[in-house]
Design a protein around this motif. Structure first.
Motif, PDB file in Angstrom:
ATOM      1  N   ILE A  74       0.832  -1.200   0.000  1.00 48.46           N
ATOM      2  CA  ILE A  74       0.000   0.000   0.000  1.00 48.46           C
ATOM      3  C   ILE A  74       0.873   1.259   0.000  1.00 48.46           C
ATOM      4  CG2 ILE A  74      -1.565   1.354   1.463  1.00 48.46           C
ATOM      5  CD1 ILE A  74      -3.034  -1.307   2.049  1.00 48.46           C
ATOM      6  N   GLN A  75       2.010   1.208   0.681  1.00 49.25           N
ATOM      7  CA  GLN A  75       2.918   2.351   0.664  1.00 49.25           C
ATOM      8  C   GLN A  75       3.432   2.602  -0.756  1.00 49.25           C
ATOM      9  OE1 GLN A  75       3.187   4.255   3.488  1.00 49.25           O
ATOM     10  NE2 GLN A  75       1.625   2.754   3.982  1.00 49.25           N
ATOM     11  N   ARG A  76       3.798   1.536  -1.458  1.00 46.82           N
ATOM     12  CA  ARG A  76       4.245   1.688  -2.853  1.00 46.82           C
ATOM     13  C   ARG A  76       3.106   2.218  -3.725  1.00 46.82           C
ATOM     14  NH1 ARG A  76       6.500  -3.320  -1.507  1.00 46.82           N
ATOM     15  NH2 ARG A  76       4.892  -4.428  -2.690  1.00 46.82           N
ATOM     16  N   ASP A  77       1.902   1.689  -3.504  1.00 49.30           N
ATOM     17  CA  ASP A  77       0.744   2.154  -4.264  1.00 49.30           C
ATOM     18  C   ASP A  77       0.490   3.637  -4.012  1.00 49.30           C
ATOM     19  OD1 ASP A  77       0.486  -0.449  -5.144  1.00 49.30           O
ATOM     20  OD2 ASP A  77      -1.318  -0.879  -3.971  1.00 49.30           O
ATOM     21  N   THR A  78       0.616   4.058  -2.760  1.00 54.27           N
ATOM     22  CA  THR A  78       0.423   5.472  -2.411  1.00 54.27           C
ATOM     23  C   THR A  78       1.387   6.352  -3.184  1.00 54.27           C
ATOM     24  OG1 THR A  78      -0.388   4.917  -0.193  1.00 54.27           O
ATOM     25  CG2 THR A  78       0.476   7.147  -0.518  1.00 54.27           C
ATOM     26  N   GLU A  79       2.636   5.948  -3.239  1.00 50.03           N
ATOM     27  CA  GLU A  79       3.634   6.739  -3.966  1.00 50.03           C
ATOM     28  C   GLU A  79       3.308   6.803  -5.451  1.00 50.03           C
ATOM     29  OE1 GLU A  79       5.851   8.745  -2.583  1.00 50.03           O
ATOM     30  OE2 GLU A  79       4.937   8.057  -0.717  1.00 50.03           O
ATOM     31  N   ARG A  80       2.814   5.716  -6.014  1.00 50.74           N
ATOM     32  CA  ARG A  80       2.403   5.736  -7.427  1.00 50.74           C
ATOM     33  C   ARG A  80       1.256   6.709  -7.646  1.00 50.74           C
ATOM     34  NH1 ARG A  80       1.045  -0.135  -9.250  1.00 50.74           N
ATOM     35  NH2 ARG A  80       0.170   1.011 -11.010  1.00 50.74           N
ATOM     36  N   LEU A  81       0.262   6.703  -6.741  1.00 46.25           N
ATOM     37  CA  LEU A  81      -0.882   7.608  -6.861  1.00 46.25           C
ATOM     38  C   LEU A  81      -0.448   9.069  -6.769  1.00 46.25           C
ATOM     39  CD1 LEU A  81      -3.397   5.624  -4.633  1.00 46.25           C
ATOM     40  CD2 LEU A  81      -3.557   5.934  -7.116  1.00 46.25           C
ATOM     41  N   LYS A  82       0.546   9.350  -5.960  1.00 53.30           N
ATOM     42  CA  LYS A  82       1.025  10.725  -5.784  1.00 53.30           C
ATOM     43  C   LYS A  82       1.766  11.244  -7.015  1.00 53.30           C
ATOM     44  CE  LYS A  82       1.477  10.629  -0.763  1.00 53.30           C
ATOM     45  NZ  LYS A  82       2.428  10.711   0.370  1.00 53.30           N
ATOM     46  N   GLN A  83       2.191  10.345  -7.887  1.00 51.41           N
ATOM     47  CA  GLN A  83       2.943  10.738  -9.085  1.00 51.41           C
ATOM     48  C   GLN A  83       2.039  11.107 -10.260  1.00 51.41           C
ATOM     49  OE1 GLN A  83       6.271  11.156  -8.858  1.00 51.41           O
ATOM     50  NE2 GLN A  83       5.910  10.590  -6.719  1.00 51.41           N
ATOM     51  N   VAL A  84       0.749  10.787 -10.166  1.00 53.57           N
ATOM     52  CA  VAL A  84      -0.171  11.009 -11.295  1.00 53.57           C
ATOM     53  C   VAL A  84      -0.954  12.296 -11.081  1.00 53.57           C
ATOM     54  CG1 VAL A  84      -2.102  10.065 -12.613  1.00 53.57           C
ATOM     55  CG2 VAL A  84      -0.377   8.517 -11.639  1.00 53.57           C
ATOM     56  N   GLU A  85      -0.657  13.293 -11.902  1.00 51.97           N
ATOM     57  CA  GLU A  85      -1.384  14.557 -11.828  1.00 51.97           C
ATOM     58  C   GLU A  85      -2.723  14.410 -12.541  1.00 51.97           C
ATOM     59  OE1 GLU A  85       0.842  17.999 -12.932  1.00 51.97           O
ATOM     60  OE2 GLU A  85       2.591  17.369 -11.772  1.00 51.97           O
ATOM     61  N   ILE A  86      -3.720  15.090 -12.003  1.00 50.47           N
ATOM     62  CA  ILE A  86      -5.058  15.036 -12.596  1.00 50.47           C
ATOM     63  C   ILE A  86      -5.573  16.454 -12.823  1.00 50.47           C
ATOM     64  CG2 ILE A  86      -5.657  12.759 -11.681  1.00 50.47           C
ATOM     65  CD1 ILE A  86      -7.178  14.150  -9.422  1.00 50.47           C
ATOM     66  N   ASN A  87      -6.547  16.554 -13.699  1.00 57.11           N
ATOM     67  CA  ASN A  87      -7.186  17.835 -13.984  1.00 57.11           C
ATOM     68  C   ASN A  87      -8.698  17.619 -13.911  1.00 57.11           C
ATOM     69  OD1 ASN A  87      -8.159  16.848 -16.531  1.00 57.11           O
ATOM     70  ND2 ASN A  87      -6.117  17.222 -17.389  1.00 57.11           N
ATOM     71  N   PRO A  88      -9.479  18.687 -14.022  1.00 59.02           N
ATOM     72  CA  PRO A  88     -10.942  18.526 -13.915  1.00 59.02           C
ATOM     73  C   PRO A  88     -11.543  17.509 -14.888  1.00 59.02           C
ATOM     74  CG  PRO A  88     -10.375  20.817 -13.691  1.00 59.02           C
ATOM     75  CD  PRO A  88      -9.101  20.105 -14.071  1.00 59.02           C
ATOM     76  N   ARG A  89     -11.049  17.439 -16.112  1.00 52.12           N
ATOM     77  CA  ARG A  89     -11.581  16.478 -17.086  1.00 52.12           C
ATOM     78  C   ARG A  89     -11.357  15.051 -16.604  1.00 52.12           C
ATOM     79  NH1 ARG A  89      -9.644  13.263 -20.580  1.00 52.12           N
ATOM     80  NH2 ARG A  89      -7.549  14.103 -20.555  1.00 52.12           N
ATOM     81  N   ILE A  90     -10.164  14.766 -16.114  1.00 49.12           N
ATOM     82  CA  ILE A  90      -9.849  13.425 -15.607  1.00 49.12           C
ATOM     83  C   ILE A  90     -10.695  13.115 -14.378  1.00 49.12           C
ATOM     84  CG2 ILE A  90      -8.039  12.014 -14.547  1.00 49.12           C
ATOM     85  CD1 ILE A  90      -6.038  13.499 -16.421  1.00 49.12           C
ATOM     86  N   ILE A  91     -10.870  14.093 -13.503  1.00 47.06           N
ATOM     87  CA  ILE A  91     -11.699  13.904 -12.305  1.00 47.06           C
ATOM     88  C   ILE A  91     -13.114  13.523 -12.709  1.00 47.06           C
ATOM     89  CG2 ILE A  91     -12.772  15.099 -10.349  1.00 47.06           C
ATOM     90  CD1 ILE A  91     -10.129  16.718 -10.132  1.00 47.06           C
ATOM     91  N   HIS A  92     -13.675  14.235 -13.692  1.00 44.17           N
ATOM     92  CA  HIS A  92     -15.041  13.937 -14.150  1.00 44.17           C
ATOM     93  C   HIS A  92     -15.138  12.528 -14.722  1.00 44.17           C
ATOM     94  CE1 HIS A  92     -15.538  18.548 -14.601  1.00 44.17           C
ATOM     95  NE2 HIS A  92     -15.771  18.142 -13.370  1.00 44.17           N
ATOM     96  N   GLU A  93     -14.143  12.125 -15.493  1.00 44.56           N
ATOM     97  CA  GLU A  93     -14.137  10.776 -16.056  1.00 44.56           C
ATOM     98  C   GLU A  93     -14.103   9.729 -14.942  1.00 44.56           C
ATOM     99  OE1 GLU A  93     -10.878  10.277 -18.759  1.00 44.56           O
ATOM    100  OE2 GLU A  93     -11.580  11.883 -20.083  1.00 44.56           O
ATOM    101  N   ILE A  94     -13.236   9.942 -13.970  1.00 40.93           N
ATOM    102  CA  ILE A  94     -13.092   8.974 -12.885  1.00 40.93           C
ATOM    103  C   ILE A  94     -14.364   8.894 -12.055  1.00 40.93           C
ATOM    104  CG2 ILE A  94     -11.898   8.578 -10.673  1.00 40.93           C
ATOM    105  CD1 ILE A  94      -9.313   9.479 -12.110  1.00 40.93           C
ATOM    106  N   LEU A  95     -14.953  10.035 -11.739  1.00 39.62           N
ATOM    107  CA  LEU A  95     -16.186  10.020 -10.957  1.00 39.62           C
ATOM    108  C   LEU A  95     -17.294   9.266 -11.694  1.00 39.62           C
ATOM    109  CD1 LEU A  95     -16.316  13.628  -9.447  1.00 39.62           C
ATOM    110  CD2 LEU A  95     -15.502  11.525  -8.382  1.00 39.62           C
ATOM    111  N   GLY A  96     -17.382   9.499 -12.990  1.00 42.94           N
ATOM    112  CA  GLY A  96     -18.384   8.790 -13.789  1.00 42.94           C
ATOM    113  C   GLY A  96     -18.149   7.289 -13.800  1.00 42.94           C
ATOM    114  N   GLU A  97     -16.912   6.891 -13.948  1.00 45.38           N
ATOM    115  CA  GLU A  97     -16.599   5.456 -13.947  1.00 45.38           C
ATOM    116  C   GLU A  97     -16.864   4.832 -12.586  1.00 45.38           C
ATOM    117  OE1 GLU A  97     -12.860   4.206 -15.749  1.00 45.38           O
ATOM    118  OE2 GLU A  97     -12.817   6.106 -16.837  1.00 45.38           O
ATOM    119  N   LEU A  98     -16.489   5.517 -11.515  1.00 45.72           N
ATOM    120  CA  LEU A  98     -16.716   4.979 -10.169  1.00 45.72           C
ATOM    121  C   LEU A  98     -18.195   4.757  -9.898  1.00 45.72           C
ATOM    122  CD1 LEU A  98     -14.208   7.052  -8.012  1.00 45.72           C
ATOM    123  CD2 LEU A  98     -14.204   4.562  -8.293  1.00 45.72           C
TER     124      LEU A  98
END
Length: 162
Positions: A74-98
Motif C-alpha cells: 500500500i505504501q508503494r501504491d500510495t507513492e504511485r498515486l502521488k505521481q499522477v497529476e489530474i485535472n478537472p476532465r480526468i476527475i469527471h471521467e473517474i467520478l463517472g466510472e466509479l
C-alpha cells in the motif's frame, strides 16, 4: 507508521449469519482516518461454533501474517498515486466510472466527493492520491457489510489508473 499511514486490520461479521466472518490487511491514513484495503479478503465459510474457534484463529493468523507485506504494498501504491497529476476532465471521467461503470460509489457518495473536492480540507495537490482519499472519505458511509469490499474495489480501480 510512516508518519502518514498506520497498519490496520479490517474485520467483518454478522450476528445473524447474513455475511461471512472475514479479515483483510490494510492501512489507515492518519490525517483523515480514511482506510485503504488492498489484496485478498479472507472469509470463513462456516458460522457454526464448532468451526468458528479454529477457523477464527487461522483467519486471524493469515491476516496478521500478511499485514506487513500488504502495508508495504500500500505504501508503494500510495507513492504511485502521488505521481499522477489530474485535472478537472480526468476527475469527471473517474467520478463517472466509479459511479456508472464500476458501481463503487453511490449518488450520495458522489455528493460527498464533490464537496471534498471543493473544500480540499486535507488533500489538494492535484494528484490521483487526492481523489483516492476523497473516494475513501465518501466510502465511510457504505453499509458495514459492503465497506471492505468497496474499499478493495476502489483501490483496484485507482491502481489501474496509476
Amino acid at each position: 507508521s510512516n508518519g502518514e499511514q498506520d497498519m490496520c486490520l479490517g474485520f467483518r461479521n454478522s450476528y445473524d449469519k447474513s455475511m461471512q466472518l472475514g479479515a483483510v490487511a490494510g492501512s489507515r491514513v492518519i490525517v483523515c482516518s480514511n482506510l485503504m484495503f488492498a489484496g485478498d479478503f479472507k472469509a470463513m465459510q462456516m458460522h457454526t461454533p464448532a468451526h468458528m474457534a479454529g477457523g477464527l484463529e487461522q483467519l486471524l493468523s493469515r491476516a496478521v501474517d500478511s499485514l506487513e507485506e500488504q502495508y508495504r504494498r500500500i505504501q508503494r501504491d500510495t507513492e504511485r498515486l502521488k505521481q499522477v497529476e489530474i485535472n478537472p476532465r480526468i476527475i469527471h471521467e473517474i467520478l463517472g466510472e466509479l459511479f456508472y461503470s464500476e458501481a463503487v460509489v453511490t449518488e450520495s457518495q458522489l455528493r460527498i466527493m464533490r464537496n471534498e473536492l471543493r473544500e480540499q480540507t486535507n488533500f489538494g495537490d492535484g494528484t490521483l492520491w487526492d481523489l483516492y482519499n476523497h473516494t475513501t472519505e465518501a466510502l465511510k458511509t457504505t453499509p458495514s457489510g459492503l465497506i471492505i469490499g468497496r474499499h478493495i474495489d476502489a483501490h483496484q480501480f485507482y491502481m489501474q489508473r496509476a
